[in-house]
Design a protein around this motif. Structure first.
Motif, short mmCIF file in Angstrom:
data_model
loop_
_atom_site.label_atom_id
_atom_site.label_comp_id
_atom_site.label_asym_id
_atom_site.label_seq_id
_atom_site.Cartn_x
_atom_site.Cartn_y
_atom_site.Cartn_z
N UNK A 99 -4.07 3.62 13.75
CA UNK A 99 -2.74 3.95 13.25
C UNK A 99 -2.13 5.08 14.07
N UNK A 103 -7.45 -4.16 1.65
CA UNK A 103 -8.26 -3.26 2.45
C UNK A 103 -8.42 -1.93 1.71
N UNK A 156 -0.99 0.75 10.04
CA UNK A 156 -2.26 0.48 10.71
C UNK A 156 -2.23 -0.84 11.47
N UNK A 196 -9.58 3.91 11.59
CA UNK A 196 -10.18 3.66 10.29
C UNK A 196 -11.30 2.63 10.41
N UNK A 250 0.87 -1.18 0.00
CA UNK A 250 0.00 0.00 0.00
C UNK A 250 0.90 1.23 0.00
N UNK A 284 -9.02 1.89 2.53
CA UNK A 284 -9.01 2.87 3.61
C UNK A 284 -9.68 4.16 3.18
N UNK A 285 -10.40 4.75 4.13
CA UNK A 285 -10.93 6.10 3.93
C UNK A 285 -10.01 7.08 4.62
N UNK A 286 -10.56 8.22 4.97
CA UNK A 286 -9.76 9.26 5.61
C UNK A 286 -9.50 8.98 7.08
N UNK A 332 -5.35 9.32 0.99
CA UNK A 332 -5.64 8.15 1.78
C UNK A 332 -4.68 7.00 1.44
N UNK A 333 -4.59 6.04 2.31
CA UNK A 333 -3.79 4.85 2.05
C UNK A 333 -4.44 4.08 0.91
N UNK A 341 3.65 1.16 2.60
CA UNK A 341 3.41 0.15 3.63
C UNK A 341 3.35 -1.23 3.02
N UNK A 358 -4.21 0.82 -1.96
CA UNK A 358 -3.70 -0.50 -2.28
C UNK A 358 -2.88 -0.45 -3.56
N UNK A 366 -9.28 -0.37 12.19
CA UNK A 366 -7.83 -0.33 12.35
C UNK A 366 -7.44 0.96 13.04
N UNK A 407 0.58 -4.87 9.46
CA UNK A 407 1.33 -3.87 8.70
C UNK A 407 2.72 -3.65 9.27
N UNK A 436 -4.76 -8.35 8.55
CA UNK A 436 -3.53 -7.89 7.93
C UNK A 436 -2.65 -7.20 8.96
#
Lengths: 118, 111
Positions: free
Chosen positions: B38, B99, B44, B87, A35, B101-103, A42-43, A91, A45, B36, A109, A107
């Motif tokens: 972070x 996954x 995360x 998140x 990622x 992710x949003x803000x 935003x993060x 990541x 993929x 999650x 990280x 998952x």
């Protein structure tokens, strides 16, 4: 149990250079994910390995990015040539089946590699 | 996977209970709600997951009503070290897919 490790923690390169990021997943985890978070975003993929095979690489932004996972253990992500917009935090995550009734893949990280392209 | 919506930020004080609500109006039958956490300069970390009703673990509780259109993450008696981004994600059950992710919600715990 060792967690997901990433190397280097921080890399500063000039535009046009090449950088290789490494990820060591948790031992025994067949699933490995990359990622990234670019500045203010935003993060997102990038791709997913199952053992040494690419399961999903739909998130790879362009052909300047090359990911490998030889032997199904560690993985590398090479950016060649790097551009300014590649700056961000990369990541890596890994997963195996978790012992839940529905078989959820949690998952795990790593701490990320901060890439700065100048 | 369902799009999730959550507040951008929240402030709380040490010792208080914090509830972060997430909206997921279009959640699919096979989707679970996963949270999650972070911390700065870290990746995360999984906190909790649920399908409906209430799930509790050593870190948090997750409340999901019968219609599953929203969920609430509850953190009991927060401390300064709970300051982090949280998140809310929808995850396909039994799937190893990536996954989304949003803000996230930036929770700041004040002394």
């Amino acid at each position: 149990e060792a967690g997901v490790t990433q190397f280097p923690s921080h890399s500063v390169i000039e535009k046009g250079q090449t950088v290789t990021l490494r990820c060591d997943p948790i031992s025994g985890h067949d699933n490995l994910y990359w990622y990234r978070r670019v500045m203010g975003k935003e993060i997102k993929f990038l791709l997913h390995f199952v053992k040494e095979s690419k399961q999903d690489e739909s998130g790879m932004p362009n052909n300047r990015f090359l990911a490998e996972r030889t032997g199904g253990t560690y993985s590398t992500l090479k950016v060649q040539p790097a551009e300014l917009e590649d700056s961000g935090v990369y990541f890596c995550a890994s997963s195996q089946v978790r012992a839940l009734p529905w078989g959820y893949y949690e998952q795990y990280f790593g701490p990320g590699t901060r890439l700065t392209v100048t | 996977l369902a799009k999730t919506t959550q507040p951008i930020s929240m402030d709380s004080y040490e010792g208080q209970e914090v509830n972060i609500t997430c909206s997921h109006n279009n959640i699919a039958t096979n989707d679970y709600i996963t949270w999650y956490q972070q911390f700065p300069s870290q990746g995360p970390r999984f906190i909790i997951q649920g399908y409906k009703t209430k799930v509790t673990n050593e870190v948090a509780s997750l409340f999901i009503p019968a219609d599953r259109k929203s969920s609430t993450l509850s953190l009991p008696r927060v401390s300064l070290s709970d300051t982090a981004v949280y998140y809310c994600l929808s995850s396909r059950g039994g799937s190893a897919r990536q996954l989304t992710f949003g803000s996230g919600t930036q929770l700041t715990v004040l002394p």
